[in-house]
Write a protein that holds these residues in place. Structure first.
Motif, PDB file in Angstrom:
ATOM      1  N   ASN A  38      -3.253   3.831   7.864  1.00  0.00           N
ATOM      2  CA  ASN A  38      -3.974   4.984   8.420  1.00  0.00           C
ATOM      3  C   ASN A  38      -3.389   5.448   9.752  1.00  0.00           C
ATOM      4  O   ASN A  38      -3.427   6.635  10.062  1.00  0.00           O
ATOM      5  CB  ASN A  38      -5.469   4.672   8.555  1.00  0.00           C
ATOM      6  N   LYS A  39      -2.806   4.510  10.513  1.00  0.00           N
ATOM      7  CA  LYS A  39      -2.167   4.864  11.791  1.00  0.00           C
ATOM      8  C   LYS A  39      -0.682   5.204  11.609  1.00  0.00           C
ATOM      9  O   LYS A  39       0.008   5.529  12.568  1.00  0.00           O
ATOM     10  CB  LYS A  39      -2.329   3.733  12.801  1.00  0.00           C
ATOM     11  N   LYS A  40      -0.184   5.044  10.365  1.00  0.00           N
ATOM     12  CA  LYS A  40       1.208   5.357  10.007  1.00  0.00           C
ATOM     13  C   LYS A  40       2.229   4.510  10.772  1.00  0.00           C
ATOM     14  O   LYS A  40       3.343   4.931  11.039  1.00  0.00           O
ATOM     15  CB  LYS A  40       1.502   6.845  10.201  1.00  0.00           C
ATOM     16  N   LYS A  41       1.827   3.274  11.115  1.00  0.00           N
ATOM     17  CA  LYS A  41       2.688   2.405  11.920  1.00  0.00           C
ATOM     18  C   LYS A  41       2.430   0.940  11.575  1.00  0.00           C
ATOM     19  O   LYS A  41       1.299   0.470  11.630  1.00  0.00           O
ATOM     20  CB  LYS A  41       2.401   2.640  13.415  1.00  0.00           C
ATOM     21  N   CYS A  42       3.504   0.227  11.230  1.00  0.00           N
ATOM     22  CA  CYS A  42       3.435  -1.207  10.944  1.00  0.00           C
ATOM     23  C   CYS A  42       3.516  -1.944  12.280  1.00  0.00           C
ATOM     24  O   CYS A  42       4.577  -1.999  12.896  1.00  0.00           O
ATOM     25  CB  CYS A  42       4.592  -1.600  10.029  1.00  0.00           C
ATOM     26  N   SER A  79       1.171  13.446   3.066  1.00  0.00           N
ATOM     27  CA  SER A  79      -0.254  13.146   3.184  1.00  0.00           C
ATOM     28  C   SER A  79      -0.702  12.676   1.810  1.00  0.00           C
ATOM     29  O   SER A  79      -0.201  13.158   0.796  1.00  0.00           O
ATOM     30  CB  SER A  79      -1.037  14.377   3.629  1.00  0.00           C
ATOM     31  N   PHE A  80      -1.605  11.730   1.785  1.00  0.00           N
ATOM     32  CA  PHE A  80      -2.090  11.243   0.497  1.00  0.00           C
ATOM     33  C   PHE A  80      -3.580  11.509   0.390  1.00  0.00           C
ATOM     34  O   PHE A  80      -4.307  11.467   1.383  1.00  0.00           O
ATOM     35  CB  PHE A  80      -1.767   9.753   0.311  1.00  0.00           C
ATOM     36  N   LYS A  81      -4.000  11.828  -0.828  1.00  0.00           N
ATOM     37  CA  LYS A  81      -5.420  12.100  -1.083  1.00  0.00           C
ATOM     38  C   LYS A  81      -6.091  10.928  -1.784  1.00  0.00           C
ATOM     39  O   LYS A  81      -7.313  10.882  -1.875  1.00  0.00           O
ATOM     40  CB  LYS A  81      -5.545  13.362  -1.931  1.00  0.00           C
ATOM     41  N   ASN A  82      -5.303  10.004  -2.277  1.00  0.00           N
ATOM     42  CA  ASN A  82      -5.871   8.858  -3.006  1.00  0.00           C
ATOM     43  C   ASN A  82      -6.792   8.055  -2.100  1.00  0.00           C
ATOM     44  O   ASN A  82      -6.429   7.756  -0.961  1.00  0.00           O
ATOM     45  CB  ASN A  82      -4.752   7.938  -3.513  1.00  0.00           C
ATOM     46  N   ILE A 108       0.833  -1.204   0.000  1.00  0.00           N
ATOM     47  CA  ILE A 108       0.000   0.000   0.000  1.00  0.00           C
ATOM     48  C   ILE A 108       0.866   1.252   0.000  1.00  0.00           C
ATOM     49  O   ILE A 108       0.652   2.171  -0.796  1.00  0.00           O
ATOM     50  CB  ILE A 108      -0.962   0.018   1.211  1.00  0.00           C
ATOM     51  N   VAL A 109       1.851   1.293   0.896  1.00  0.00           N
ATOM     52  CA  VAL A 109       2.706   2.484   0.990  1.00  0.00           C
ATOM     53  C   VAL A 109       3.471   2.688  -0.316  1.00  0.00           C
ATOM     54  O   VAL A 109       3.589   3.820  -0.802  1.00  0.00           O
ATOM     55  CB  VAL A 109       3.663   2.402   2.197  1.00  0.00           C
ATOM     56  N   LEU A 118       4.370   5.996  -4.962  1.00  0.00           N
ATOM     57  CA  LEU A 118       4.532   6.096  -6.417  1.00  0.00           C
ATOM     58  C   LEU A 118       3.490   7.043  -7.012  1.00  0.00           C
ATOM     59  O   LEU A 118       3.822   7.877  -7.867  1.00  0.00           O
ATOM     60  CB  LEU A 118       4.431   4.704  -7.047  1.00  0.00           C
ATOM     61  N   LEU A 119       2.260   6.953  -6.564  1.00  0.00           N
ATOM     62  CA  LEU A 119       1.221   7.863  -7.046  1.00  0.00           C
ATOM     63  C   LEU A 119       1.554   9.303  -6.675  1.00  0.00           C
ATOM     64  O   LEU A 119       1.370  10.225  -7.481  1.00  0.00           O
ATOM     65  CB  LEU A 119      -0.143   7.455  -6.490  1.00  0.00           C
ATOM     66  N   ASP A 120       2.066   9.508  -5.459  1.00  0.00           N
ATOM     67  CA  ASP A 120       2.474  10.841  -5.019  1.00  0.00           C
ATOM     68  C   ASP A 120       3.573  11.386  -5.930  1.00  0.00           C
ATOM     69  O   ASP A 120       3.521  12.536  -6.368  1.00  0.00           O
ATOM     70  CB  ASP A 120       2.954  10.777  -3.568  1.00  0.00           C
ATOM     71  N   LYS A 121       4.543  10.538  -6.226  1.00  0.00           N
ATOM     72  CA  LYS A 121       5.660  10.940  -7.091  1.00  0.00           C
ATOM     73  C   LYS A 121       5.158  11.312  -8.494  1.00  0.00           C
ATOM     74  O   LYS A 121       5.690  12.214  -9.135  1.00  0.00           O
ATOM     75  CB  LYS A 121       6.669   9.792  -7.172  1.00  0.00           C
ATOM     76  N   GLN A 122       4.128  10.619  -8.959  1.00  0.00           N
ATOM     77  CA  GLN A 122       3.553  10.881 -10.284  1.00  0.00           C
ATOM     78  C   GLN A 122       2.559  12.045 -10.274  1.00  0.00           C
ATOM     79  O   GLN A 122       2.063  12.440 -11.317  1.00  0.00           O
ATOM     80  CB  GLN A 122       2.850   9.623 -10.814  1.00  0.00           C
ATOM     81  N   GLY A 123       2.254  12.567  -9.082  1.00  0.00           N
ATOM     82  CA  GLY A 123       1.288  13.658  -8.975  1.00  0.00           C
ATOM     83  C   GLY A 123      -0.148  13.207  -9.190  1.00  0.00           C
ATOM     84  O   GLY A 123      -1.016  14.022  -9.503  1.00  0.00           O
ATOM     85  N   ASP A 124      -0.409  11.932  -9.010  1.00  0.00           N
ATOM     86  CA  ASP A 124      -1.741  11.362  -9.219  1.00  0.00           C
ATOM     87  C   ASP A 124      -2.445  11.248  -7.869  1.00  0.00           C
ATOM     88  O   ASP A 124      -2.109  10.403  -7.053  1.00  0.00           O
ATOM     89  CB  ASP A 124      -1.616   9.983  -9.873  1.00  0.00           C
ATOM     90  N   THR A 125      -3.422  12.111  -7.632  1.00  0.00           N
ATOM     91  CA  THR A 125      -4.149  12.091  -6.369  1.00  0.00           C
ATOM     92  C   THR A 125      -5.542  11.476  -6.516  1.00  0.00           C
ATOM     93  O   THR A 125      -6.282  11.379  -5.538  1.00  0.00           O
ATOM     94  CB  THR A 125      -4.311  13.516  -5.801  1.00  0.00           C
TER      95      THR A 125
END
Length: 153
Positions: free
Chosen positions: A97-101, A129-132, A68-69, A74-81
Motif C-alpha cells: 500500500n505504501k509502494k515501498k519494500c 494502480s490496482f483495483k483488486n 503480493i506484487v 499478473l491479474l493486471d496483465k490478465q485484465g482481472d480487477t
C-alpha cells in the motif's frame, strides 16, 4: 463426509464461508532469516498453484511483499480487477500500500538480484494502480493460508 455448514461448498479447498472463492492466496517461506526464500500463489477456487518463485537468498517479509506484487501484476496483465488477493502478512500488505519494500536486508553480491526484483516490484506499484481487493488472511480465525508451505515447527 459433508463440510460443516460454515464452510464454502463451491471450492475444492475447504474455505470458511466469509473467504471469497474468486481469490488467490499468497505466502512466502524462508529457511533462516535471511536464508533461502521462496513464495507461491494458490487459486482458492481450484487449489491450483498459480505461480512459484525461488528459492533465492532473502527474507520472509521480502517474499511476502513480492508474492503480493507478483499476484497483482499478473491479474493486471490478465485484465482481472475483481479477484481478491489474500496474504497473511500485515507488513507486506502495508509495504504494498505504501509502494515501498521497507526491508533492512543488507545489499550484497548475494542479495543483488533480489534487490533488482524488489526495485522492479516497487516500480510496478508506482506506475500501476490496482483495483483488486488486497485482504489480510485471518490465520487465528481461518487456519493457515492455503498458500502456506507447511514447514512451520
Amino acid at each position: 463426509m459433508q463440510n460443516p455448514p460454515d464452510y464454502r461448498h463451491d471450492t475444492v479447498l475447504p474455505l470458511p464461508i466469509e473467504v471469497k472463492a474468486n481469490a488467490w492466496a499468497v505466502d512466502a517461506a524462508c529457511s533462516g532469516n535471511p536464508g533461502p526464500m521462496e513464495y507461491q500463489c494458490i487459486d482458492l477456487a481450484t487449489g491450483a498453484q498459480v505461480f512459484h518463485f525461488g528459492p533465492l537468498h532473502g527474507t520472509n517479509n521480502i517474499g511476502e511483499f513480492l508474492a503480493i506484487v507478483h499476484a497483482l501484476a499478473l491479474l493486471d496483465k490478465q485484465g482481472d480487477t475483481l479477484r481478491t488477493v489474500y496474504s497473511d502478512s500485515y507488513n507486506a500488505i502495508l509495504w504494498v500500500n505504501k509502494k515501498k519494500c521497507k526491508t533492512t536486508l543488507e545489499r550484497t553480491a548475494e542479495t543483488e538480484y533480489l534487490y533488482q526484483v524488489v526495485e522492479r516490484a516497487e516500480k510496478w506499484l508506482k506506475t500501476h494502480s490496482f483495483k483488486n481487493p488486497l485482504l489480510k488472511w485471518e490465520t487465528k480465525k481461518w487456519g493457515e493460508v492455503p498458500a502456506d508451505f507447511g514447514r512451520k515447527k
